[in-house]
Design an enzyme around this catalytic site. Structure first.
Site, PDB file in Angstrom:
ATOM      1  N   ASN A 127       4.296  22.750  40.653  1.00  0.00           N
ATOM      2  CA  ASN A 127       3.142  21.790  40.792  1.00  0.00           C
ATOM      3  C   ASN A 127       2.966  21.853  42.111  1.00  0.00           C
ATOM      4  O   ASN A 127       3.426  21.188  43.088  1.00  0.00           O
ATOM      5  CB  ASN A 127       3.471  20.468  40.157  1.00  0.00           C
ATOM      6  CG  ASN A 127       2.314  19.443  40.326  1.00  0.00           C
ATOM      7  OD1 ASN A 127       1.202  19.832  40.813  1.00  0.00           O
ATOM      8  ND2 ASN A 127       2.660  18.267  39.877  1.00  0.00           N
ATOM      9  N   CYS A 130      -0.186  18.077  42.962  1.00  0.00           N
ATOM     10  CA  CYS A 130      -0.201  16.553  42.787  1.00  0.00           C
ATOM     11  C   CYS A 130      -0.876  15.992  43.836  1.00  0.00           C
ATOM     12  O   CYS A 130      -0.770  16.280  45.247  1.00  0.00           O
ATOM     13  CB  CYS A 130       1.077  16.394  42.892  1.00  0.00           C
ATOM     14  SG  CYS A 130       1.055  14.308  42.866  1.00  0.00           S
TER      15      CYS A 130
END
Lengths: 303, 259
Positions: A127, A130
Site C-alpha cells: 500500500n 494511504c
C-alpha cells in the site's frame, strides 16, 4: 457456470472477486453472513510493523454516493496479527492477502520479510497510497523515485506474489503502473481513495477530525474506471480494479476496461453479501450472454 | 450470537413527539435473542441522499409476536425517509449488533437516565430489569414541555422523574439536578443521551462511586467492526463502538471528566 478462474502472477484465483483492504476486516467478521471461501481472495486490513491507534474521531463522513474516511491505518501490528489472527484465518479456502504499510522503506521491507515467512499468505498488497497518514503511505505512491525505491526493496524481500496498490492522487496513473511493472511487481491494484473533505456548515467545522480523508463509494467509480482502463493499456501485468463497485455490472465495467480482477470495498459496509453477490452476478451475466469464461470479456473494449 | 440480514415487515409507525417516531417491524421467522443495549443497522431505500445504513437502538422487543421496535429521531434525509414508512413496507436490517448493558443484581437500586433520543434503549433495558425482579426508576431530561416524548411505556415499569431545562414540566434543570438523582444512593445508573448529559451523569457517578454504563451513539459506517470509523478512546486503546460497545462502563472511557 462460466469459468471464473484468473491468474495474478503464478497465483490462481477461483474467481476475480476480492474484498478491498479496510472494508472486510480479517474475513471472520463476515462468517455469520456467508462462507467467505467463496470469494477469490480477501485483502485484510492494512497492517504495519507496530501497533497503531489511527486518527481521532470523527473519522467518517457520509457524502453523496459515498463516504470519506480518515481511519489512518489503525491496526494491532504484525506481532499481534501473527499470533492472534493468522492462526484463525489461515484455514479459509481462499487467498488471504495482507495489505502492507510503513513509514519508511525499511518498515515496508521488514514487514514484507515477516509475511514471506507465513506460508498461508500467498501474496501481499503493497500500500503506497494511504491518504490518511502523515508519514509513508501516499508519499511513496505520488513520487516516482520513492515508489521505485520501495517497490524494488520489497521485491527483494518478498518472493511470492506482489501486488502494488496505487494512489489516484497523481497526474498520470500510468507512470506508477509502469514503475511497478518495471520493478518486478506481479500486479497493480487501483484505485485507493481520492483525497477529499467535507464541512459541517452549521458547526462551521470540518466533518473529519483529520480534516481530509479518502473518498470511496460509487461517487468515485467513473474516475476509477478511467484510471484502470489507462493502467491496463500501459502495462502487461494484471490490473486489479476497484472504486465504488456495488454490483456485478459495476465489476464487469472494470473487467471490460481491462481489469483481470476486481475488489469490492465500501459496498460491504452497506451490504455484507455484496462481494458474494458480485461473484454470482458475474457468473450469471456471462452465462446468459454465452461467454464461457471471464477472460472472454476482459479488456473487451480495447480489442 | 449469530448476526442476521433480514427483511422485516413494518407493522406500525407511531409518532412519539416532535420529530420522533417508533417503528414496529416483525420477523416472519421469529426474532433472534436480542439483549438490551443492542442495535440494528437499517437499510434506507428511496432516499438518494442516503448512502449508508442507519444504526438504531433497539427500543423494545416482543418475542411473542416477533416484533422489534426502533425509536427514530429525524436528523436528516435517511431518518426522515424512515419516519414515512408505512405498515406493510419491508425494511432490511442487520441485527442484533453490539454488546449490551450489564443487568443489575437482586436488591440493587437502579436508575435509568435518558434524554431525547437517548430514551431509545431504556425501555427494553427497563423491561429486562423488571423481568429480573427489580423495579427500575427513570430520570428523563428534555429541553422543554413541547419536546417531551411519550413515556407511558416506561411508567408501566417504574417511577419516572422528569426534568426540563426551562421548568415547563417537572423539575427545572438537567437530569443531574433532579433531587431523585442527586440524593438517593443508587447502586447502578444506566444512561443514554446527548454527550454533555452522559458526561455530567458519568462525572456524578464517578464522584459518588456508582456503577455507571453509558450507551454511545457514534457515527459509523458498517456496524460490524470492519470500517473502524466509530472508535471510542478507552483505557484499552481505541475500541469500536459497534462491536466493543455501544455500551461502555464509564471507568473504561477516556472522557475528560473528574469525579
Amino acid at each position: 457456470m462460466a469459468d471464473l478462474r484468473i491468474k495474478i502472477g503464478t497465483l490462481e484465483f477461483r474467481n476475480p472477486v476480492m474484498t478491498a483492504s479496510g472494508t472486510f476486516g480479517y474475513g471472520s467478521e463476515f462468517d455469520d453472513f456467508f462462507d467467505v471461501s467463496a470469494l477469490g481472495g480477501i485483502i485484510v486490513k492494512g497492517t504495519t510493523l507496530e501497533s497503531r491507534e489511527g486518527n481521532p474521531y470523527p473519522r467518517m463522513a457520509e457524502t453523496p454516493a459515498g463516504m470519506l474516511n480518515s481511519v489512518g491505518l489503525q491496526n494491532k501490528g504484525i506481532d499481534y496479527f501473527e499470533k492472534n489472527i493468522y492462526p484463525r484465518i489461515r484455514q479459509y479456502d481462499t487467498h488471504i492477502i495482507v495489505n502492507v504499510n510503513g513509514n519508511t522503506v525499511e518498515d515496508y521491507t521488514e514487514l514484507s520479510r515477516r509475511l514471506n515467512a507465513l506460508d498461508a499468505i500467498p501474496a501481499i498488497e503493497l500500500n503506497i497510497s494511504c491518504p490518511n497518514v502523515k508519514k509513508g503511505g501516499m508519499i511513496f505512491g505520488t513520487n516516482p523515485a520513492a515508489a521505485r525505491e520501495v517497490i524494488a526493496a520489497v521485491r527483494q524481500a518478498y518472493s511470492r506474489t506482489l501486488i502494488v496498490k496505487l494512489s489516484p492522487n497523481v497526474t498520470d496513473i500510468t507512470e506508477f503502473a509502469r514503475i511497478s511493472e518495471g520493478e518486478g511487481a506481479d500486479s497493480v491494484s487501483l484505485i485507493n481513495t481520492l483525497v477529499g473533505m467535507a464541512i459541517d456548515v452549521r458547526a462551521m467545522k470540518p466533518r473529519l477530525a483529520a480534516i481530509t480523508g479518502g473518498l470511496s463509494g460509487p461517487a468515485i467509480r467513473p474516475v476509477a474506471l478511467r484510471m484502470v482502463w489507462q493502467a491496463a493499456k500501459a502495462v502487461s501485468i494484471p490490473v486489479i480494479g476497484m472504486g465504488g463497485i456495488m454490483n456485478a455490472d459495476d465489476a464487469l465495467e472494470f473487467i471490460m476496461a481491462g481489469a483481470t480482477a476486481v475488489q469490492v470495498g465500501t459496498a460491504s459496509f452497506i451490504e455484507p453479501l455484496a462481494a458474494l453477490d458480485v461473484v454470482k452476478g458475474i457468473d450469471s451475466s456471462l452465462d446468459s450472454r454465452g461467454f464461457a469464461s471471464v477472460s472472454d470479456v476482459t479488456g473487451i473494449i480495447n480489442r | 450470537m449469530k448476526k442476521r440480514i433480514e427483511d422485516l415487515t413494518v407493522t406500525q409507525n407511531r409518532r412519539l413527539g416532535e420529530g420522533f417516531f417508533v417503528i414496529n417491524a416483525s420477523s416472519s421467522q421469529g426474532l433472534p435473542d436480542i439483549l438490551p443495549g443492542q442495535f440494528v443497522q437499517v437499510l434506507v431505500t428511496d432516499s438518494p441522499a442516503t448512502f449508508l445504513r442507519r444504526p438504531l437502538s433497539v427500543h423494545d422487543v416482543d418475542m411473542s409476536t416477533g416484533t422489534i421496535s426502533l425509536l427514530v429521531q429525524i436528523a436528516g434525509a435517511g431518518t426522515e425517509r424512515l419516519s414515512r414508512l408505512n405498515p406493510g413496507e419491508k425494511i432490511n436490517i442487520i441485527y442484533p449488533l453490539g454488546n449490551s448493558f450489564t443487568l443489575p443484581l437482586k436488591g440493587e437500586r437502579v436508575l435509568l437516565v435518558g434524554g431525547g433520543c437517548g430514551m431509545a434503549p431504556l425501555l427494553y433495558l427497563g423491561r429486562k430489569i423488571r423481568e429480573a425482579g427489580i423495579e427500575p426508576a427513570f430520570a428523563l431530561g428534555f429541553r422543554n414541555r413541547s419536546r417531551i416524548l411519550d413515556h407511558d411505556e416506561l411508567t408501566k415499569l417504574g417511577e419516572v422523574f422528569l426534568a426540563t431545562e426551562d421548568g415547563s414540566e417537572g423539575y427545572r434543570g438537567f437530569v443531574t439536578d433532579l433531587p431523585q438523582f442527586r440524593d438517593k444512593d443508587w447502586d447502578r445508573v444506566y444512561c443514554c443521551g446527548p454527550e454533555p448529559m452522559m458526561k455530567a451523569v458519568a462525572a456524578a457517578c464517578l464522584r459518588r462511586g456508582i456503577f455507571c454504563e453509558v450507551s454511545l451513539e457514534n457515527l459509523m459506517a458498517c456496524g460490524i467492526g470492519v470500517c473502524l470509523c466509530c472508535i471510542v478512546p478507552t483505557t484499552s486503546g481505541n475500541l469500536c463502538s459497534c462491536t466493543d460497545g455501544p455500551v461502555f462502563n464509564i471507568r473504561d472511557l477516556k472522557w475528560q471528566i473528574s469525579g
